[in-house]
Design a protein around this motif. Structure first.
Motif, PDB file in Angstrom:
ATOM      1  N   SER A 154       0.845  -1.210   0.000  1.00 10.88           N
ATOM      2  CA  SER A 154       0.000   0.000   0.000  1.00 10.88           C
ATOM      3  C   SER A 154       0.871   1.248   0.000  1.00 10.88           C
ATOM      4  CB  SER A 154      -0.921   0.010   1.226  1.00 10.88           C
ATOM      5  OG  SER A 154      -1.806  -1.084   1.179  1.00 10.88           O
ATOM      6  N   MET A 155       1.935   1.217   0.787  1.00 11.11           N
ATOM      7  CA  MET A 155       2.873   2.336   0.802  1.00 11.11           C
ATOM      8  C   MET A 155       3.536   2.504  -0.562  1.00 11.11           C
ATOM      9  SD  MET A 155       6.036   3.034   3.390  1.00 11.11           S
ATOM     10  CE  MET A 155       7.376   2.267   2.513  1.00 11.11           C
ATOM     11  N   THR A 156       3.882   1.386  -1.189  1.00  6.27           N
ATOM     12  CA  THR A 156       4.493   1.428  -2.517  1.00  6.27           C
ATOM     13  C   THR A 156       3.533   2.035  -3.529  1.00  6.27           C
ATOM     14  OG1 THR A 156       5.868  -0.487  -2.004  1.00  6.27           O
ATOM     15  CG2 THR A 156       5.523   0.005  -4.327  1.00  6.27           C
ATOM     16  N   GLY A 157       2.272   1.620  -3.496  1.00  5.96           N
ATOM     17  CA  GLY A 157       1.266   2.170  -4.402  1.00  5.96           C
ATOM     18  C   GLY A 157       1.061   3.658  -4.195  1.00  5.96           C
ATOM     19  N   ALA A 158       0.954   4.083  -2.937  1.00  4.34           N
ATOM     20  CA  ALA A 158       0.767   5.509  -2.641  1.00  4.34           C
ATOM     21  C   ALA A 158       1.975   6.321  -3.096  1.00  4.34           C
ATOM     22  CB  ALA A 158       0.527   5.700  -1.139  1.00  4.34           C
ATOM     23  N   ALA A 159       3.163   5.790  -2.869  1.00  3.79           N
ATOM     24  CA  ALA A 159       4.381   6.507  -3.260  1.00  3.79           C
ATOM     25  C   ALA A 159       4.485   6.635  -4.773  1.00  3.79           C
ATOM     26  CB  ALA A 159       5.616   5.804  -2.699  1.00  3.79           C
ATOM     27  N   ASP A 160       4.110   5.574  -5.501  1.00  3.77           N
ATOM     28  CA  ASP A 160       4.219   5.642  -6.956  1.00  3.77           C
ATOM     29  C   ASP A 160       3.114   6.494  -7.564  1.00  3.77           C
ATOM     30  OD1 ASP A 160       5.818   4.832  -9.258  1.00  3.77           O
ATOM     31  OD2 ASP A 160       3.991   3.811  -9.906  1.00  3.77           O
ATOM     32  N   ALA A 161       1.967   6.546  -6.927  1.00  4.07           N
ATOM     33  CA  ALA A 161       0.852   7.340  -7.455  1.00  4.07           C
ATOM     34  C   ALA A 161       1.089   8.839  -7.267  1.00  4.07           C
ATOM     35  CB  ALA A 161      -0.449   6.930  -6.775  1.00  4.07           C
ATOM     36  N   GLY A 162       1.807   9.222  -6.231  1.00  6.87           N
ATOM     37  CA  GLY A 162       1.983  10.632  -5.912  1.00  6.87           C
ATOM     38  C   GLY A 162       3.230  11.244  -6.516  1.00  6.87           C
ATOM     39  N   GLY A 163       3.248  12.555  -6.546  1.00  7.14           N
ATOM     40  CA  GLY A 163       4.428  13.287  -6.988  1.00  7.14           C
ATOM     41  C   GLY A 163       4.945  12.814  -8.331  1.00  7.14           C
ATOM     42  N   ALA A 164       6.243  12.575  -8.403  1.00  8.94           N
ATOM     43  CA  ALA A 164       6.881  12.089  -9.632  1.00  8.94           C
ATOM     44  C   ALA A 164       6.980  10.566  -9.636  1.00  8.94           C
ATOM     45  CB  ALA A 164       8.267  12.707  -9.776  1.00  8.94           C
TER      46      ALA A 164
END
Length: 93
Positions: free
Chosen positions: A29-39
């Motif tokens: 879930s953290m990986t998904g949120a990190a990839d979805a946000g910002g760059a």
């Protein structure tokens, strides 16, 4: 997490290396949120296993190419995830 993966890219000399980010359970879930946000994570591939969800509805909402999102689930687990270019969701097993 984005700072870490972008730092790996910046620190690497020579040809661009292949970067795979792997998330397990709520780490996915953290990986998904990190990839979805910002760059995004600037990952070539993302692998998630035993995921309760990636915080997005569809794989194309991530920065990684949907063809490079790899999802592992088992029939006897309590959480399964399905990924495609149209939908990423938690499914009952």
């Amino acid at each position: 997490m984005r700072d870490f993966t972008h730092g790996l890219r910046s620190a690497h000399e020579g040809e661009r290396g292949h970067l795979t980010v792997i998330g397990h359970s709520y780490g996915s879930s953290m990986t998904g949120a990190a990839d979805a946000g910002g760059a995004g994570l600037d990952a070539d591939d993302i692998v998630v296993v035993g995921s309760p969800g990636l915080t997005v509805e569809r794989a194309d909402q991530l920065h990684v190419n949907p063809g490079h999102l790899w999802v592992g689930a088992s029939n006897d687990g309590t959480t399964a995830v399905r990924a495609s270019t149209t939908r990423v969701a938690s499914l009952p097993v």
